[in-house]
Design a protein around this motif. Structure first.
Motif, PDB file in Angstrom:
ATOM      1  N   ALA A 184      45.185 -20.097   8.341  1.00 30.70           N
ATOM      2  CA  ALA A 184      45.247 -20.900   9.273  1.00 30.70           C
ATOM      3  C   ALA A 184      46.914 -21.455   9.563  1.00 30.70           C
ATOM      4  O   ALA A 184      47.477 -21.540   8.300  1.00 30.70           O
ATOM      5  N   SER A 231      39.006 -16.759   8.299  1.00 28.02           N
ATOM      6  CA  SER A 231      39.910 -17.241   9.502  1.00 28.02           C
ATOM      7  C   SER A 231      38.879 -18.036  10.506  1.00 28.02           C
ATOM      8  O   SER A 231      38.579 -17.350  11.608  1.00 28.02           O
ATOM      9  N   GLU A 272      39.461 -21.079   6.346  1.00 28.28           N
ATOM     10  CA  GLU A 272      40.652 -21.312   7.008  1.00 28.28           C
ATOM     11  C   GLU A 272      41.524 -20.530   6.375  1.00 28.28           C
ATOM     12  O   GLU A 272      42.777 -20.545   6.518  1.00 28.28           O
TER      13      GLU A 272
END
Length: 402
Positions: A133, A221, A250
């Motif tokens: 992220a 992700s 993330e």
């Protein structure tokens, strides 16, 4: 060099006889040090003085860290002290095993456990599905440096591979498992049956990727995936953690490595979370995230995802008044760590935080989170594992923060 092997053995009979009560000893001559295998747990037995030059001539072949066993007879401790200083001046971790025999035996046992954990960790394949992220600006790991330090491999896997598997899996294939899981929940709030089917299809897709890529852990992700598939990864990550495959959110590589290392050392699964509220007066912290392994909970509620208000998330209710351990590895080559213990005082239910929320009364100062944090995500385990984790990271030359 001036003594026969028989006389050397005789001088150290008390030490060696005691060790052989607990361990099988195999004496390897320094000429044959190259024959040692990576899975051999080796100590450098300093039997006499005068061997300092001989040891450093073979320093490239010495085990890392270098454990120097010396009982003090025949000037052995003097030689070990000199060698240890030489190694440390060159950035090599070393430790001298010397003192009361019971303490030496106990220390060797701890070091052996750490060695075995490190060997289990070595060769691990960590899947990075998608990209980290954008907001995780301090949670990256250098692939090459991490491999050199820990012998782990980060494997980049495109999200399209997950998408393809997801679209091949039908609702009929996951209908029964979805119903069974829903029946185990304490309640099912915002989520719909269709949300449940999609989330379970995503779990099956990720499980296929794990098997195909031979992954030992993975990070996802999740926000990019939610945009494409209109479901969340929370349930999939929860079930993978329950199966002993550390799975994080993330694309946070540091937190995922922490989860993998913690499981390797303790055998326990863990909860990756955001420190969401910190009280430095009472030394309390509220940790929150939208997924947790179901095995870590007493009960759980099926919710939707907090930020996107879609899909399936897990509101896990963990055992109150439990002792817990909080740990986080940081640095681009994963050579720093934070470690503390505390008591899980309550499961909170703030409307503006992620679904699983717990308040922890720390056994240390909470100022760390505001003054010197190793990034956002931290990892929590049930039980007190401070000594085992600290011994492992210290043995591997990591710097403790806090």
């Amino acid at each position: 060099m001036l003594h026969s092997k028989a006389s050397v053995r005789g001088c150290h009979e008390v030490l060696l006889a005691e060790m052989e009560k607990y361990f099988t000893l195999d004496f390897v001559d320094y000429h044959e040090i190259g024959a040692l295998k990576p899975d051999d747990f080796s100590l450098v037995f300093v039997a006499t003085g005068g061997v300092e030059q001989l040891i450093i001539q073979h320093f490239e072949q010495l085990p890392r860290p270098t454990l120097l066993l010396a009982d003090g007879m025949q000037n052995s401790l003097a030689a070990a002290l000199e060698v240890s200083a030489w190694l440390r001046a060159r950035g090599m971790k070393s430790e001298i095993l010397h003192g009361e025999l019971t303490e030496v035996i106990q220390r060797i046992s701890v070091l052996y456990s750490n060695f075995k954990a490190q060997r289990r960790l070595a060769g691990s394949r960590i899947g990075v599905i998608g990209t980290p992220a954008s907001w995780l600006v301090a949670s990256k790991a250098d692939y090459l440096l991490s491999k050199q330090r820990w012998d782990i491999e980060f494997v980049d896997i495109p999200l399209e591979k997950v998408y393809n598997h997801f679209r091949q899996i039908t609702d009929d294939e996951v209908g029964e498992s979805s119903a069974n899981l829903a029946a185990q929940a304490l309640a099912c709030r915002e989520a719909t049956p269709d949300d449940m089917l999609k989330a379970m299809r995503l779990y099956r897709a990720l499980r296929r990727v794990v098997d195909e890529e031979r992954l030992d852990a993975l990070t996802l992700s999740c926000f990019r995936l939610t945009e494409e598939l209109k479901t969340t990864g929370c349930l999939a990550l929860s079930l993978l953690n329950d199966q002993g495959i550390p799975a994080g959110c993330e694309g946070d590589l540091q937190a995922l490595f922490t989860m993998l290392a913690a499981q390797t050392i303790t055998g326990q699964e863990s909860f990756m979370a955001n420190p969401s509220l910190v009280n430095t007066r009472t030394n309390e912290v509220v940790l929150a995230h939208c997924t947790i392994g179901l095995k870590m909970t007493d009960r759980f509620i099926l919710r939707n995802h907090f930020e996107t208000q879609t899909g399936i998330a897990i509101q896990g209710l963990m055992p109150a008044n439990s002792e817990v351990t909080i740990v986080k590895c940081g640095g681009e080559c994963l050579d720093e760590y934070y470690l503390t213990t505390g008591t899980l005082s309550e499961n909170t239910n703030y409307v503006n935080l992620c679904r699983t929320q717990i308040r922890v009364q720390l056994h240390s100062e909470a100022q760390y989170f505001l003054r010197n944090p190793l990034g956002n995500h931290h990892v929590l385990l049930l039980g007190n594992h401070e000594q085992a984790l600290n011994d492992f990271f210290q043995t591997n030359g990591c710097k403790r923060m806090g």
